[in-house]
Design a protein around this motif. Structure first.
Motif, PDB file in Angstrom:
ATOM      1  N   TYR A 193       3.606  -7.837  -1.132  1.00 45.35           N
ATOM      2  CA  TYR A 193       3.256  -8.368   0.176  1.00 45.35           C
ATOM      3  C   TYR A 193       2.986  -7.257   1.202  1.00 45.35           C
ATOM      4  CZ  TYR A 193       3.370 -11.106   4.458  1.00 45.35           C
ATOM      5  OH  TYR A 193       3.049 -11.671   5.661  1.00 45.35           O
ATOM      6  N   ALA A 194       1.935  -6.510   0.962  1.00 46.95           N
ATOM      7  CA  ALA A 194       1.518  -5.459   1.893  1.00 46.95           C
ATOM      8  C   ALA A 194       0.040  -5.192   1.636  1.00 46.95           C
ATOM      9  CB  ALA A 194       2.341  -4.196   1.682  1.00 46.95           C
ATOM     10  N   GLY A 195      -0.794  -5.681   2.546  1.00 42.43           N
ATOM     11  CA  GLY A 195      -2.229  -5.650   2.335  1.00 42.43           C
ATOM     12  C   GLY A 195      -2.800  -4.302   1.947  1.00 42.43           C
ATOM     13  N   SER A 196      -2.543  -3.282   2.761  1.00 42.65           N
ATOM     14  CA  SER A 196      -3.132  -1.967   2.491  1.00 42.65           C
ATOM     15  C   SER A 196      -2.617  -1.388   1.181  1.00 42.65           C
ATOM     16  CB  SER A 196      -2.826  -1.001   3.639  1.00 42.65           C
ATOM     17  OG  SER A 196      -1.427  -0.840   3.811  1.00 42.65           O
ATOM     18  N   ALA A 197      -1.322  -1.564   0.914  1.00 40.95           N
ATOM     19  CA  ALA A 197      -0.742  -1.063  -0.334  1.00 40.95           C
ATOM     20  C   ALA A 197      -1.326  -1.791  -1.534  1.00 40.95           C
ATOM     21  CB  ALA A 197       0.774  -1.217  -0.307  1.00 40.95           C
ATOM     22  N   GLN A 198      -1.560  -3.095  -1.393  1.00 42.82           N
ATOM     23  CA  GLN A 198      -2.123  -3.868  -2.488  1.00 42.82           C
ATOM     24  C   GLN A 198      -3.561  -3.446  -2.775  1.00 42.82           C
ATOM     25  OE1 GLN A 198       0.189  -7.844  -1.019  1.00 42.82           O
ATOM     26  NE2 GLN A 198      -1.505  -8.178  -2.395  1.00 42.82           N
ATOM     27  N   PHE A 199      -4.365  -3.286  -1.740  1.00 41.40           N
ATOM     28  CA  PHE A 199      -5.745  -2.843  -1.919  1.00 41.40           C
ATOM     29  C   PHE A 199      -5.777  -1.475  -2.603  1.00 41.40           C
ATOM     30  CE2 PHE A 199      -7.193  -6.025   1.230  1.00 41.40           C
ATOM     31  CZ  PHE A 199      -8.364  -6.445   0.606  1.00 41.40           C
ATOM     32  N   SER A 200      -4.901  -0.577  -2.157  1.00 40.07           N
ATOM     33  CA  SER A 200      -4.884   0.772  -2.710  1.00 40.07           C
ATOM     34  C   SER A 200      -4.427   0.759  -4.169  1.00 40.07           C
ATOM     35  CB  SER A 200      -3.962   1.674  -1.890  1.00 40.07           C
ATOM     36  OG  SER A 200      -4.426   1.783  -0.567  1.00 40.07           O
ATOM     37  N   ALA A 201      -3.385  -0.021  -4.466  1.00 45.68           N
ATOM     38  CA  ALA A 201      -2.882  -0.096  -5.840  1.00 45.68           C
ATOM     39  C   ALA A 201      -3.931  -0.670  -6.784  1.00 45.68           C
ATOM     40  CB  ALA A 201      -1.613  -0.938  -5.885  1.00 45.68           C
ATOM     41  N   VAL A 202      -4.607  -1.727  -6.340  1.00 47.81           N
ATOM     42  CA  VAL A 202      -5.667  -2.315  -7.158  1.00 47.81           C
ATOM     43  C   VAL A 202      -6.816  -1.332  -7.334  1.00 47.81           C
ATOM     44  CG1 VAL A 202      -7.487  -4.067  -7.150  1.00 47.81           C
ATOM     45  CG2 VAL A 202      -5.126  -4.729  -6.729  1.00 47.81           C
ATOM     46  N   GLY A 203      -7.124  -0.578  -6.281  1.00 49.33           N
ATOM     47  CA  GLY A 203      -8.170   0.435  -6.380  1.00 49.33           C
ATOM     48  C   GLY A 203      -7.851   1.471  -7.446  1.00 49.33           C
ATOM     49  N   VAL A 204      -6.590   1.871  -7.504  1.00 52.53           N
ATOM     50  CA  VAL A 204      -6.160   2.840  -8.521  1.00 52.53           C
ATOM     51  C   VAL A 204      -6.304   2.239  -9.916  1.00 52.53           C
ATOM     52  CG1 VAL A 204      -4.181   4.095  -9.452  1.00 52.53           C
ATOM     53  CG2 VAL A 204      -4.603   4.096  -6.990  1.00 52.53           C
ATOM     54  N   LEU A 205      -5.886   0.982 -10.076  1.00 55.26           N
ATOM     55  CA  LEU A 205      -5.967   0.323 -11.375  1.00 55.26           C
ATOM     56  C   LEU A 205      -7.417   0.163 -11.830  1.00 55.26           C
ATOM     57  CD1 LEU A 205      -3.258  -2.481 -10.962  1.00 55.26           C
ATOM     58  CD2 LEU A 205      -3.080  -0.406 -12.342  1.00 55.26           C
ATOM     59  N   LEU A 206      -8.275  -0.261 -10.907  1.00 56.15           N
ATOM     60  CA  LEU A 206      -9.678  -0.481 -11.263  1.00 56.15           C
ATOM     61  C   LEU A 206     -10.404   0.831 -11.533  1.00 56.15           C
ATOM     62  CD1 LEU A 206     -10.712  -3.341  -8.803  1.00 56.15           C
ATOM     63  CD2 LEU A 206      -9.924  -3.504 -11.169  1.00 56.15           C
ATOM     64  N   ALA A 207      -9.873   1.934 -10.979  1.00 54.60           N
ATOM     65  CA  ALA A 207     -10.486   3.241 -11.216  1.00 54.60           C
ATOM     66  C   ALA A 207      -9.996   3.870 -12.514  1.00 54.60           C
ATOM     67  CB  ALA A 207     -10.193   4.176 -10.048  1.00 54.60           C
ATOM     68  N   GLY A 208      -9.105   3.176 -13.213  1.00 57.44           N
ATOM     69  CA  GLY A 208      -8.618   3.679 -14.490  1.00 57.44           C
ATOM     70  C   GLY A 208      -7.233   4.279 -14.441  1.00 57.44           C
ATOM     71  N   GLY A 209      -6.592   4.258 -13.281  1.00 57.24           N
ATOM     72  CA  GLY A 209      -5.242   4.794 -13.159  1.00 57.24           C
ATOM     73  C   GLY A 209      -4.218   3.867 -13.789  1.00 57.24           C
ATOM     74  N   GLY A 210      -3.059   4.405 -14.100  1.00 55.54           N
ATOM     75  CA  GLY A 210      -2.006   3.626 -14.727  1.00 55.54           C
ATOM     76  C   GLY A 210      -1.137   2.895 -13.715  1.00 55.54           C
ATOM     77  N   PRO A 211      -0.261   2.012 -14.185  1.00 51.98           N
ATOM     78  CA  PRO A 211       0.631   1.250 -13.296  1.00 51.98           C
ATOM     79  C   PRO A 211       1.533   2.148 -12.440  1.00 51.98           C
ATOM     80  CG  PRO A 211       0.617   0.295 -15.486  1.00 51.98           C
ATOM     81  CD  PRO A 211      -0.105   1.593 -15.592  1.00 51.98           C
ATOM     82  N   LEU A 212       2.011   3.264 -12.998  1.00 51.70           N
ATOM     83  CA  LEU A 212       2.883   4.155 -12.234  1.00 51.70           C
ATOM     84  C   LEU A 212       2.141   4.797 -11.069  1.00 51.70           C
ATOM     85  CD1 LEU A 212       4.957   5.946 -15.043  1.00 51.70           C
ATOM     86  CD2 LEU A 212       5.661   4.071 -13.528  1.00 51.70           C
ATOM     87  N   ALA A 213       0.902   5.211 -11.300  1.00 52.22           N
ATOM     88  CA  ALA A 213       0.101   5.794 -10.226  1.00 52.22           C
ATOM     89  C   ALA A 213      -0.190   4.763  -9.138  1.00 52.22           C
ATOM     90  CB  ALA A 213      -1.204   6.353 -10.787  1.00 52.22           C
ATOM     91  N   ALA A 214      -0.471   3.534  -9.567  1.00 52.91           N
ATOM     92  CA  ALA A 214      -0.742   2.463  -8.604  1.00 52.91           C
ATOM     93  C   ALA A 214       0.501   2.162  -7.766  1.00 52.91           C
ATOM     94  CB  ALA A 214      -1.197   1.207  -9.341  1.00 52.91           C
ATOM     95  N   ALA A 215       1.669   2.104  -8.433  1.00 55.92           N
ATOM     96  CA  ALA A 215       2.914   1.836  -7.719  1.00 55.92           C
ATOM     97  C   ALA A 215       3.251   2.956  -6.751  1.00 55.92           C
ATOM     98  CB  ALA A 215       4.057   1.647  -8.719  1.00 55.92           C
ATOM     99  N   ALA A 216       3.035   4.204  -7.157  1.00 56.70           N
ATOM    100  CA  ALA A 216       3.311   5.347  -6.284  1.00 56.70           C
ATOM    101  C   ALA A 216       2.431   5.316  -5.051  1.00 56.70           C
ATOM    102  CB  ALA A 216       3.095   6.651  -7.050  1.00 56.70           C
ATOM    103  N   THR A 217       1.165   4.937  -5.235  1.00 51.25           N
ATOM    104  CA  THR A 217       0.245   4.833  -4.093  1.00 51.25           C
ATOM    105  C   THR A 217       0.718   3.770  -3.110  1.00 51.25           C
ATOM    106  OG1 THR A 217      -1.621   5.501  -5.482  1.00 51.25           O
ATOM    107  CG2 THR A 217      -2.138   4.377  -3.423  1.00 51.25           C
ATOM    108  N   GLY A 218       1.104   2.616  -3.650  1.00 48.47           N
ATOM    109  CA  GLY A 218       1.586   1.546  -2.784  1.00 48.47           C
ATOM    110  C   GLY A 218       2.847   1.925  -2.036  1.00 48.47           C
ATOM    111  N   LEU A 219       3.773   2.590  -2.721  1.00 51.82           N
ATOM    112  CA  LEU A 219       5.022   3.013  -2.079  1.00 51.82           C
ATOM    113  C   LEU A 219       4.762   4.023  -0.967  1.00 51.82           C
ATOM    114  CD1 LEU A 219       7.404   3.370  -5.166  1.00 51.82           C
ATOM    115  CD2 LEU A 219       7.588   1.705  -3.297  1.00 51.82           C
ATOM    116  N   LEU A 220       3.822   4.939  -1.197  1.00 54.75           N
ATOM    117  CA  LEU A 220       3.494   5.936  -0.185  1.00 54.75           C
ATOM    118  C   LEU A 220       2.978   5.270   1.080  1.00 54.75           C
ATOM    119  CD1 LEU A 220       3.029   8.869   0.721  1.00 54.75           C
ATOM    120  CD2 LEU A 220       0.768   8.748  -0.363  1.00 54.75           C
ATOM    121  N   LEU A 221       2.073   4.326   0.914  1.00 54.06           N
ATOM    122  CA  LEU A 221       1.507   3.651   2.082  1.00 54.06           C
ATOM    123  C   LEU A 221       2.540   2.784   2.795  1.00 54.06           C
ATOM    124  CD1 LEU A 221      -2.013   2.590   0.771  1.00 54.06           C
ATOM    125  CD2 LEU A 221      -1.424   4.500   2.249  1.00 54.06           C
TER     126      LEU A 221
END
Length: 230
Positions: A54-82
């Motif tokens: 439940y965090a718009g910017s974090a969700q967009f960023s995490a999905v962006g990482v996943l769609l770019a080929g990044g793994g779940p850990l990278a996506a989660a780290a991006t969301g946590l940072l934001l």
């Protein structure tokens, strides 16, 4: 009786004002759900993410990482940072979160977002601030998740969501919410100008979302002012 009538009247007024934020949230939620599914993710991913993260910017960023080929850990780290910025937001509404029991504080912490905090802080009276937080927070949570589900189910039927200008909805609403405070408090204006200047200066050299975090440097100026006043 008059107190009850005033409370009901104030709640109706807050619902009316918060509805603008809800509409913007629903529109962006539809965009998020559609983008996630159109990019190849299953419907359940954006839906579950919207309930738990439940965090718009974090969700967009995490999905962006996943769609770019990044793994779940990278996506989660991006969301946590934001989402680290919500720590400052929680301090701003500490009086609201601390006014109830443990369950109330837990649920309230999950509802802390840019929009909910801005809407609450726009109220001068502490009691009205609490009502504003919960009215806007619960409504925003429901509308966001309904919008995400609708967008995810629609999938690719919406086409390229960028052509609709949906990304402009939230910034426009946030500006409308913070303008009264900026007009009334010169110290807040100086902090906002400092934060905005920092964000603009680094926006072309750091990843998306990081400028917002760096803009929190404006809080240092506000903190020094408070300390000096004390």
């Amino acid at each position: 009786m008059r107190t009850v009538e005033r409370t009901v009247g104030a709640s109706r007024e807050l619902v009316r004002d918060a509805s603008l934020v809800w509409v913007a949230s629903g529109v962006v939620g539809v965009s998020f759900g559609a983008i996630a599914v159109a990019g190849g993710l299953p419907v359940w991913v954006p839906v579950v993410m919207s309930v738990l993260v439940y965090a718009g910017s974090a969700q967009f960023s995490a999905v962006g990482v996943l769609l770019a080929g990044g793994g779940p850990l990278a996506a989660a780290a991006t969301g946590l940072l934001l989402n680290t910025r919500t720590a400052a937001f929680s301090v701003a509404v500490a009086d609201v979160l601390g006014s109830g029991g443990r369950l109330s504080r837990f649920l309230g912490a999950h509802l802390v977002t840019d929009e909910t905090v801005a809407f609450a802080l726009a109220q001068a009276d502490p009691g009205r601030r609490r009502v504003a937080f919960w009215v806007s927070g619960v409504g925003l949570f429901v509308v966001w998740n309904v919008g995400v589900l609708a967008g995810a189910v629609a999938g690719t039927a919406l086409g390229d969501t960028a052509v609709y200008g949906l990304d402009a909805a939230f910034p426009a609403v946030l500006v409308a919410l913070v303008l009264p405070t900026l007009r009334a408090d010169a110290a807040v204006r100086r902090c906002a100008v400092l934060g905005a200047g920092v964000a603009l200066a680094v926006s072309s050299v750091v990843p998306a979302g990081v400028p917002v975090l760096l803009a929190l440097v404006g809080l240092l100026l506000y903190g020094r002012r408070k300390a000096g006043a004390a």
